[in-house]
Structures are given as structure tokens and as C-alpha cells.
Design a protein around this motif. Structure first.
Motif, short mmCIF file in Angstrom:
data_model
loop_
_atom_site.label_atom_id
_atom_site.label_comp_id
_atom_site.label_asym_id
_atom_site.label_seq_id
_atom_site.Cartn_x
_atom_site.Cartn_y
_atom_site.Cartn_z
N GLY A 163 38.62 30.90 49.72
CA GLY A 163 38.95 31.36 51.06
C GLY A 163 40.31 32.01 51.17
N GLN A 164 41.12 31.98 50.06
CA GLN A 164 42.44 32.60 50.09
C GLN A 164 42.45 33.82 49.18
N PRO A 165 42.63 35.00 49.72
CA PRO A 165 42.61 36.20 48.90
C PRO A 165 43.79 36.20 47.92
N SER A 166 43.51 36.48 46.67
CA SER A 166 44.57 36.52 45.66
C SER A 166 45.19 37.91 45.64
N PRO A 167 46.48 38.02 45.40
CA PRO A 167 47.14 39.33 45.35
C PRO A 167 46.67 40.13 44.14
N ASP A 168 46.95 41.41 44.16
CA ASP A 168 46.57 42.27 43.04
C ASP A 168 47.49 42.00 41.87
N LEU A 169 47.05 41.16 40.97
CA LEU A 169 47.80 40.80 39.78
C LEU A 169 46.88 40.87 38.57
N ILE A 170 47.46 41.08 37.42
CA ILE A 170 46.69 41.03 36.18
C ILE A 170 47.43 40.08 35.23
N TRP A 171 46.66 39.49 34.33
CA TRP A 171 47.22 38.56 33.35
C TRP A 171 47.11 39.19 31.97
N LEU A 172 48.23 39.22 31.25
CA LEU A 172 48.26 39.73 29.88
C LEU A 172 48.41 38.55 28.94
N ARG A 173 47.57 38.51 27.91
CA ARG A 173 47.65 37.43 26.93
C ARG A 173 48.53 37.89 25.78
N ASP A 174 49.66 37.23 25.60
CA ASP A 174 50.60 37.55 24.53
C ASP A 174 50.65 36.37 23.57
N GLY A 175 49.82 36.43 22.51
CA GLY A 175 49.70 35.31 21.59
C GLY A 175 49.01 34.15 22.29
N THR A 176 49.68 33.01 22.35
CA THR A 176 49.10 31.83 22.99
C THR A 176 49.53 31.70 24.44
N SER A 177 50.35 32.60 24.93
CA SER A 177 50.82 32.53 26.32
C SER A 177 50.21 33.65 27.15
N ARG A 178 50.31 33.50 28.45
CA ARG A 178 49.81 34.51 29.38
C ARG A 178 50.95 34.98 30.28
N ILE A 179 50.95 36.27 30.55
CA ILE A 179 52.03 36.87 31.34
C ILE A 179 51.42 37.53 32.57
N ARG A 180 51.95 37.18 33.74
CA ARG A 180 51.45 37.76 34.99
C ARG A 180 52.23 39.03 35.29
N VAL A 181 51.50 40.11 35.54
CA VAL A 181 52.11 41.41 35.76
C VAL A 181 51.56 42.02 37.05
N VAL A 182 52.47 42.58 37.83
CA VAL A 182 52.06 43.33 39.02
C VAL A 182 51.72 44.75 38.57
N PRO A 183 50.53 45.24 38.84
CA PRO A 183 50.14 46.58 38.37
C PRO A 183 51.13 47.67 38.78
N ARG A 184 51.76 47.50 39.94
CA ARG A 184 52.74 48.50 40.40
C ARG A 184 53.90 48.64 39.40
N ASP A 185 54.20 47.57 38.65
CA ASP A 185 55.32 47.59 37.70
C ASP A 185 54.98 48.30 36.40
N ILE A 186 53.72 48.60 36.18
CA ILE A 186 53.32 49.25 34.93
C ILE A 186 53.59 50.75 35.03
N LEU A 187 54.30 51.30 34.04
CA LEU A 187 54.49 52.76 33.98
C LEU A 187 53.39 53.40 33.17
N TRP A 188 53.24 52.95 31.95
CA TRP A 188 52.20 53.51 31.10
C TRP A 188 51.70 52.47 30.11
N VAL A 189 50.54 52.76 29.56
CA VAL A 189 49.90 51.89 28.58
C VAL A 189 49.47 52.77 27.42
#
Length: 288
Positions: A163-189
Motif C-alpha cells: 500500500g506504500q508506493p516505493s520511490p524510483d530506485l534501483i539496486w546494484l549488486r557489487d560483489g556480496t553487497s547491494r548499492i541503492r542508486v537514484v536513476p537521476r544520479d546516473i550519467l552513463w552506463v
């Protein structure tokens, strides 16, 4: 080495000893057919003394494989692989000769390696095949281990409250950890071998295992589109675009960084330049 490593090592050791015994039996049988002495004991000694040293060197190959998996780019892989192969072969030859000399000396005999360039090359060829087969096996085992870790990490992540909308976020898996990234912060891939490199606006970079095609599908809803065969760009962060006479173009982001694009993907950025971009696109030659 963790418990899983020791289990893997035991399996490799069992297979190696089995291969050595078969090689010794085959060599003795071939010798008997040629009229020479069967002498299975001597042939087992040659095979098993070599295998013992090889097994002691497996951790070197394991470390090399893990280093390669954390390093992007074929040039780096070739460098690490070449160094690992050279070190493996040198240590195997030295260790094998030393072990044989020691054991035969304790038995009241002697061992002569007949050192020469031809003999060293002969041993190196065999070491190259052995190192490749062991390295490939370790690579597959590491891949399976990473997939299992990713699956466990995915199951352990808390689910978003209903019932609670989640914000637009993506999770990046870096080895055994996960990193939360806001898509707006991405310049290029960009693709980097078997990895994907994320470049953020603050200069941070993350190297994530994956494919560019899968990443493109995941990020398309955030206006992050393909501008080159190996690159995606966040169009919301583009402040300028320079169309080249060749058909290629260069994007300038709002933090001053630039990124090149190929003419094949000009339609993806045509709207950025307004009328000038559309006229340039219409007048450019067809490209593939």
C-alpha cells in the motif's frame, strides 16, 4: 579457504589423482607393448609427485581467477592470466623436481631432470593445458557461487510495505553487497567485458556483473537510452549535444562531462537538439 573451497579442492584432488593413475597405467602398458619394462611403480611416482605439486598450486589459480573476475577488460585478463600461467609453470617445475630429488635421495637414489630448453618447453606445454583446465573449472565454480549468493541476498532483502508506493530506485549488486542508486544520479552506463560500469554524477563508479542489453531494458523507463554499441546515456542529464559531420555526436552532461555516441543511435538523441538536430538527422547519410 572456506568450507566450500575445501570441498571443491577435494573433488579436484580426487579427479587429479585418478587421471594420474590412469596415465601411469597407460604409460606402463605402452612401454610393455614396445618391449620395455612395465615398471608401474616408477611411472606412478612420476605422475603422483607432479600431481601433488599441482594441487599445492591450486590456490594460486583460485586467487588469479577471482582477481580476473573483479577486473574489467580483456587486456587486464590476459595480463593476469599470463602472469598466473608463468608462475604456475615455474613453481610446478621447481617443486616437482625438488620433491623427486628429495624422495629419491631419502631412498638412497638420485634424480636428474636433464634441464634444457626443450625439456622446459615440454613441461610448459603440459602446464599450460593443466592451468587452463583448472582455471576454467574454478571460473565456473565461482560463477555458480556468485549466483547462489545473489539468490540468497535477494531472498533476504526486506519487501516494501503493501500500500506504500516505493520511490524510483534501483539496486546494484557489487560483489556480496547491494548499492541503492537514484536513476537521476546516473550519467552513463558502459559495458566492460562481462561487467557493466555505472558512472554517477558525483564521480562515483560501480562495476556490476551483467549485460548491457539487460541493463538497457531495466533503465529505459528512466530515459537512459543506448547512444553507442557499448554505452547508455541519461538524457535527462544532457545539457548539450554536438552533431558531427561524420554522423556521430557528442553529449555534454550538466556536470561538464562528455560522452561520445555513434551515428547508428542518433534517433535516440535527435529530440535533444530541437530543430537543428532533426534537420541534421534528416540530412545525414543512412548508417548502420
Amino acid at each position: 579457504m572456506i568450507n566450500a573451497d575445501w570441498t571443491m579442492f577435494a573433488v579436484i584432488a580426487a579427479i587429479a589423482f585418478a587421471v594420474g593413475i590412469v596415465n601411469a597405467l597407460s604409460g606402463a602398458q605402452d612401454a610393455a607393448w614396445r618391449g620395455d619394462s612395465y615398471d608401474i611403480g616408477r611411472r606412478l611416482f612420476w605422475e603422483l609427485s607432479s600431481i601433488i605439486v599441482i594441487l599445492l598450486l591450486v590456490p594460486i589459480l583460485m586467487l588469479s581467477v577471482r582477481r580476473m573476475r573483479r577486473t574489467a577488460g580483456p587486456a587486464a585478463w590476459i595480463g593476469i592470466g599470463a602472469a598466473a600461467l608463468l608462475g604456475f609453470s615455474v613453481l610446478h617445475i621447481i617443486g616437482m623436481v625438488g620433491l623427486r630429488k628429495l624422495l629419491l635421495w631419502l631412498a638412497g637414489s638420485a634424480y636428474d631432470f636433464h634441464f634444457s630448453l626443450a625439456v622446459v618447453l615440454y613441461e610448459f606445454r603440459k602446464d599450460a593445458v593443466t592451468a587452463f583446465l583448472l582455471g576454467a573449472t574454478l571460473w565456473l565454480i565461482e560463477s555458480r557461487r556468485e549466483l547462489r549468493k545473489a539468490a540468497r541476498a535477494g531472498l533476504s532483502m526486506p519487501a516494501a510495505p503493501l500500500g506504500q508506493p516505493s520511490p524510483d530506485l534501483i539496486w546494484l549488486r557489487d560483489g556480496t553487497s547491494r548499492i541503492r542508486v537514484v536513476p537521476r544520479d546516473i550519467l552513463w552506463v558502459a559495458s566492460a567485458g562481462n561487467y557493466i560500469e555505472y558512472c554517477l554524477a558525483n564521480g562515483t563508479q560501480h562495476l556490476i556483473r551483467g549485460t548491457l542489453a539487460a541493463t538497457e531494458s531495466e533503465l529505459a523507463r528512466f530515459a537512459i537510452v543506448r547512444v553507442h554499441r557499448t554505452r547508455l546515456a541519461n538524457l535527462d542529464r544532457v545539457s548539450g549535444v554536438d552533431f558531427k559531420p561524420s554522423g556521430d555526436f557528442e553529449l555534454t552532461f550538466d556536470n561538464g562531462q562528455t560522452l561520445g555516441g555513434s551515428r547508428r543511435y542518433r534517433p535516440a538523441v535527435a529530440s535533444l537538439g530541437g530543430r537543428a538536430a532533426r534537420e541534421s538527422l534528416a540530412g545525414s547519410p543512412d548508417s548502420r
